[in-house]
Write a protein that holds these residues in place. Structure first.
Motif, PDB file in Angstrom:
ATOM      1  N   SER A 178       0.832  -1.136   0.399  1.00  0.00           N
ATOM      2  CA  SER A 178      -0.063  -0.345  -0.087  1.00  0.00           C
ATOM      3  C   SER A 178       1.135   1.410   0.077  1.00  0.00           C
ATOM      4  CB  SER A 178      -1.267   0.319   1.225  1.00  0.00           C
ATOM      5  OG  SER A 178      -1.270   0.757   0.727  1.00  0.00           O
ATOM      6  N   LEU A 179       0.417   2.005  -1.032  1.00  0.00           N
ATOM      7  CA  LEU A 179       1.351   3.204  -1.144  1.00  0.00           C
ATOM      8  C   LEU A 179       0.432   4.697  -0.552  1.00  0.00           C
ATOM      9  CD1 LEU A 179       2.249   3.333  -4.356  1.00  0.00           C
ATOM     10  CD2 LEU A 179       3.790   2.390  -3.016  1.00  0.00           C
ATOM     11  N   SER A 180       1.230   5.510   0.379  1.00  0.00           N
ATOM     12  CA  SER A 180       0.791   6.129   1.293  1.00  0.00           C
ATOM     13  C   SER A 180       0.745   7.879   0.728  1.00  0.00           C
ATOM     14  CB  SER A 180       0.772   6.245   3.072  1.00  0.00           C
ATOM     15  OG  SER A 180       2.698   6.404   2.031  1.00  0.00           O
ATOM     16  N   ASN A 181       1.780   7.515  -0.437  1.00  0.00           N
ATOM     17  CA  ASN A 181       1.632   9.054  -0.834  1.00  0.00           C
ATOM     18  C   ASN A 181       1.524   9.119  -2.080  1.00  0.00           C
ATOM     19  OD1 ASN A 181       4.043   7.837  -2.424  1.00  0.00           O
ATOM     20  ND2 ASN A 181       5.310   9.695  -1.805  1.00  0.00           N
ATOM     21  N   HIS A 182       0.503   8.314  -2.479  1.00  0.00           N
ATOM     22  CA  HIS A 182       0.136   8.497  -4.327  1.00  0.00           C
ATOM     23  C   HIS A 182      -1.032   9.248  -4.125  1.00  0.00           C
ATOM     24  CE1 HIS A 182      -4.446   6.802  -3.512  1.00  0.00           C
ATOM     25  NE2 HIS A 182      -3.563   6.091  -2.459  1.00  0.00           N
ATOM     26  N   ASN A 183      -1.672  10.148  -3.704  1.00  0.00           N
ATOM     27  CA  ASN A 183      -2.539  11.264  -4.222  1.00  0.00           C
ATOM     28  C   ASN A 183      -1.141  12.294  -4.581  1.00  0.00           C
ATOM     29  OD1 ASN A 183      -5.336   9.629  -4.122  1.00  0.00           O
ATOM     30  ND2 ASN A 183      -5.265  10.429  -1.828  1.00  0.00           N
ATOM     31  N   ARG A 184      -0.659  12.928  -3.905  1.00  0.00           N
ATOM     32  CA  ARG A 184       0.388  14.009  -4.168  1.00  0.00           C
ATOM     33  C   ARG A 184       1.468  13.309  -5.615  1.00  0.00           C
ATOM     34  NH1 ARG A 184       2.990  17.148   0.060  1.00  0.00           N
ATOM     35  NH2 ARG A 184       0.934  17.797   0.410  1.00  0.00           N
ATOM     36  N   LEU A 185       1.444  12.687  -5.969  1.00  0.00           N
ATOM     37  CA  LEU A 185       2.533  12.021  -6.865  1.00  0.00           C
ATOM     38  C   LEU A 185       1.104  11.835  -7.631  1.00  0.00           C
ATOM     39  CD1 LEU A 185       5.601  11.801  -7.401  1.00  0.00           C
ATOM     40  CD2 LEU A 185       5.069   9.105  -6.432  1.00  0.00           C
ATOM     41  N   ARG A 186       0.041  11.231  -8.217  1.00  0.00           N
ATOM     42  CA  ARG A 186      -0.857  11.305  -9.604  1.00  0.00           C
ATOM     43  C   ARG A 186      -0.469  12.671  -9.602  1.00  0.00           C
ATOM     44  NH1 ARG A 186      -4.501   9.438  -6.453  1.00  0.00           N
ATOM     45  NH2 ARG A 186      -4.037   7.106  -7.138  1.00  0.00           N
ATOM     46  N   GLU A 187      -1.045  13.425  -8.690  1.00  0.00           N
ATOM     47  CA  GLU A 187      -1.190  15.483  -9.327  1.00  0.00           C
ATOM     48  C   GLU A 187      -0.182  15.748  -9.661  1.00  0.00           C
ATOM     49  OE1 GLU A 187      -4.322  16.476  -9.888  1.00  0.00           O
ATOM     50  OE2 GLU A 187      -4.676  14.026  -8.220  1.00  0.00           O
ATOM     51  N   GLU A 188       0.894  15.163  -9.507  1.00  0.00           N
ATOM     52  CA  GLU A 188       2.731  16.123  -9.498  1.00  0.00           C
ATOM     53  C   GLU A 188       3.219  14.765 -11.352  1.00  0.00           C
ATOM     54  OE1 GLU A 188       4.745  16.488  -5.237  1.00  0.00           O
ATOM     55  OE2 GLU A 188       5.129  15.077  -6.590  1.00  0.00           O
ATOM     56  N   LEU A 189       3.067  13.936 -11.598  1.00  0.00           N
ATOM     57  CA  LEU A 189       2.767  12.879 -12.126  1.00  0.00           C
ATOM     58  C   LEU A 189       2.091  12.978 -13.721  1.00  0.00           C
ATOM     59  CD1 LEU A 189       3.318   9.226 -10.846  1.00  0.00           C
ATOM     60  CD2 LEU A 189       5.311  11.159 -12.035  1.00  0.00           C
ATOM     61  N   LYS A 190       1.274  14.152 -13.440  1.00  0.00           N
ATOM     62  CA  LYS A 190      -0.466  14.460 -13.700  1.00  0.00           C
ATOM     63  C   LYS A 190       0.522  15.703 -14.385  1.00  0.00           C
ATOM     64  CE  LYS A 190      -4.771  13.102 -12.722  1.00  0.00           C
ATOM     65  NZ  LYS A 190      -6.071  13.419 -11.295  1.00  0.00           N
ATOM     66  N   ARG A 191       0.816  16.332 -14.302  1.00  0.00           N
ATOM     67  CA  ARG A 191       1.383  17.906 -14.722  1.00  0.00           C
ATOM     68  C   ARG A 191       2.649  17.331 -15.946  1.00  0.00           C
ATOM     69  NH1 ARG A 191       0.386  19.800  -9.523  1.00  0.00           N
ATOM     70  NH2 ARG A 191       2.194  19.371  -8.468  1.00  0.00           N
ATOM     71  N   GLU A 192       2.858  16.320 -15.158  1.00  0.00           N
ATOM     72  CA  GLU A 192       4.125  15.823 -16.535  1.00  0.00           C
ATOM     73  C   GLU A 192       4.095  14.834 -17.370  1.00  0.00           C
ATOM     74  OE1 GLU A 192       7.607  16.286 -15.631  1.00  0.00           O
ATOM     75  OE2 GLU A 192       6.994  17.606 -14.192  1.00  0.00           O
TER      76      GLU A 192
END
Lengths: 299, 227
Positions: A178-192
């Protein structure tokens, strides 16, 4: 909980038996994941100017031939295809973006499971045994394969939440943890520019690797970055067009066991899933260490 | 000697047959074939049995063992000999994480390497590992001895109570409140005895001893601001 399994053949003579060897491995992990199952098989590679898509439609009666004809006309190119249950594999002489755009515009009820030169992903809700039969896994050929049996914890038991996840061409990841920082990371990756289809944490890990590889990282470098960036607990098995990798987080609370002979490298959440492999009695069997990247790649 | 093939007999049937020996011991020597990584093999024994398992075992093998002598001729999965009370459990290959977890007594010997958290919260067992142990080994260990003939991973003996840890090789890092301690004659004698009982030929003078600094036993008012 979840179970993950992977098999990478070193001996090309075994490629015709990949599915047959892998079927009992996936079924052995039923106790760890009875909700859904899936696998990504690598093989039957297409030419340089061609792209392979695995497509799913809810209906068994969907007219794939008609879609193939329309796509061939629409993109003014050649489309070869075959059907496996309610999934079809399309081999299109075009680039991936053209096919993706065409499907979005003309067949919005089609779900893309994978795209690449070699990868085919098949997954479904239900018991692993049912899924292996539905797609005739035992008859499949290829160079390597990774699979997942899911016990849903973070999101619902749906086709969308089923593994494996693929976020880039030929890249695929299965995850126990289980990943705990996936929400923020998803947003960052969307911007990429990385595109996500679900709210699932494991898809973010796949997306992260896709992004790193797009930035020019080798698979090893991408996984080294992932170890620094991903927060949570995980055992990952990763497939690429020519590679196979296993990595565990620094705490390593999610299980993993590996086996290697002259013929193959295999990984599983539990040894039970390896016990049916040929020559396993004399294989080197070990527990992968935390934070260590295990990788096999073909030339 | 009784031979049980686990491809023909269920784990539950095997364990029941072994448990039945508690009331009246009619068969002391057991051989278990084709374990194929199944879990809970030979758990909860309570008789002076000798059980040899040929192949790799899954999770919790020989858990809660009392009196019995269990040998795994292969690797063992998570939690081998967890909560053992007495007897001997020997792993000829490697053991996965949490080997000997919370065990109160007896002897656990791992002839290969043990994974992370070996001897976590151990309460009196003696554990002898011929190879290395992984990170967080002996976490919150309360009583007993942990002997490591190879190297120890990160955070050895974190939050340790009164386990004595003997390591021959390197220690990647010590956990909170774990310190190196003087090796006195009584420790050498104890270590010599442990190695002898484990059947492992190592020179006890090559080992270092680690134990609790006992700094976490009482609340320190200086730390009040941390809460």
């Amino acid at each position: 909980m979840c179970g993950i399994v992977g098999l990478y053949l070193k001996n090309k003579a075994l490629e015709s038996k990949l599915g047959e060897l892998f079927t009992p491995m996936l079924i052995a992990m039923t106790e760890r994941g009875p909700d859904s199952a899936g696998f990504a098989v690598y093989g039957d590679e297409v030419e340089q100017d061609t792209i392979k898509f695995t497509l799913l439609h809810e209906s068994m009666d969907y007219d794939w031939g008609q879609l193939a004809d329309q796509m061939a006309a629409g993109l003014d190119t050649q489309v070869d295809w075959f059907q496996n249950s309610n999934v079809a594999v399309f081999k299109v002489k075009a680039d991936a973006a053209s096919v993706t755009d065409y499907l979005a515009a003309h067949a919005a009820d089609i779900k893309v499971l994978s795209a690449g030169k070699s990868i085919e992903i098949l997954k479904e809700v239900g018991l692993p045994e049912k899924i292996t039969k539905k797609f005739n896994l035992a008859g499949m050929k290829g160079s390597h394969i990774i699979g997942h049996t899911r016990m849903a914890t973070e999101s619902a038991v749906t086709m969308q939440g089923s593994h494996p996840f693929s976020t880039g061409e030929d890249l695929c990841l299965v995850h126990n943890g289980s990943l705990s920082n996936h929400n923020r990371l998803r947003e960052e990756l969307k911007r990429e520019g990385v595109v996500f289809a679900t709210e699932n944490d494991s898809e973010v890990a796949a997306g992260y690797l896709t992004w790193r590889l797009q930035q020019g990282d080798s698979l090893t470098q991408a996984l080294q970055s992932a170890l620094k960036t991903l927060d949570g607990f995980y055992t990952f098995t990763i497939g690429t067009r020519n590679g196979f990798a296993v990595v565990r987080d620094p705490i390593a609370c999610k299980p993993a066991v590996m086996a290697e002979t002259d013929d193959y490298v295999a990984m599983a959440s539990e040894y039970q899933a390896l016990s049916t492999l040929p020559g396993i009695e004399n294989a080197r069997v070990w527990e992968p260490e935390p934070e260590k990247i295990y990788i096999w790649e073909r030339d | 000697m009784k031979t049980v093939n686990l491809s023909e007999v269920s784990i539950r049937e095997l364990n029941q047959a072994l448990h039945d020996q508690k009331a009246q011991c009619t068969e002391e020597t057991w051989t278990v074939l084709e374990p194929k990584g199944q879990h809970n093999i030979a758990c909860g024994l309570d008789q002076t049995l000798s059980v040899d398992i040929h192949g790799h075992a899954g999770y919790y093998c020989a858990g809660m063992n009392q009196k019995a002598n269990v040998t795994i001729h292969g690797n063992a999965g998570q939690g081998v000999a967890e909560n053992m009370m007495s007897g001997v459990v020997r792993v000829k290959g490697d053991a996965s994480q949490s080997a000997g977890a919370t065990a109160h007594g007896g002897l656990l010997v791992v002839e290969g390497n043990a994974g992370a958290r070996c001897g976590i919260s151990m309460k009196g067992v003696d554990i002898v590992v011929k190879g290395d142990v992984g990170h967080m080994s002996c976490f919150m260990g309360q009583a007993g001895n942990l002997v490591v003939c190879g190297d120890a991973g990160d955070a050895l003996g974190d939050s340790l109570y009164e386990v004595k840890i003997y390591v021959k090789g390197s220690v990647k890092s010590l956990g909170a409140d774990c310190i190196e301690k003087e090796m006195r004659s009584e420790h050498l004698a104890e270590l010599t005895d442990l190695l002898k009982r484990a059947g492992i030929d190592e020179d006890p003078t090559q080992f270092k001893r680690y134990g609790s600094a006992r700094g976490l036993y009482n609340f320190k008012v200086d730390n009040a601001s941390a809460y």
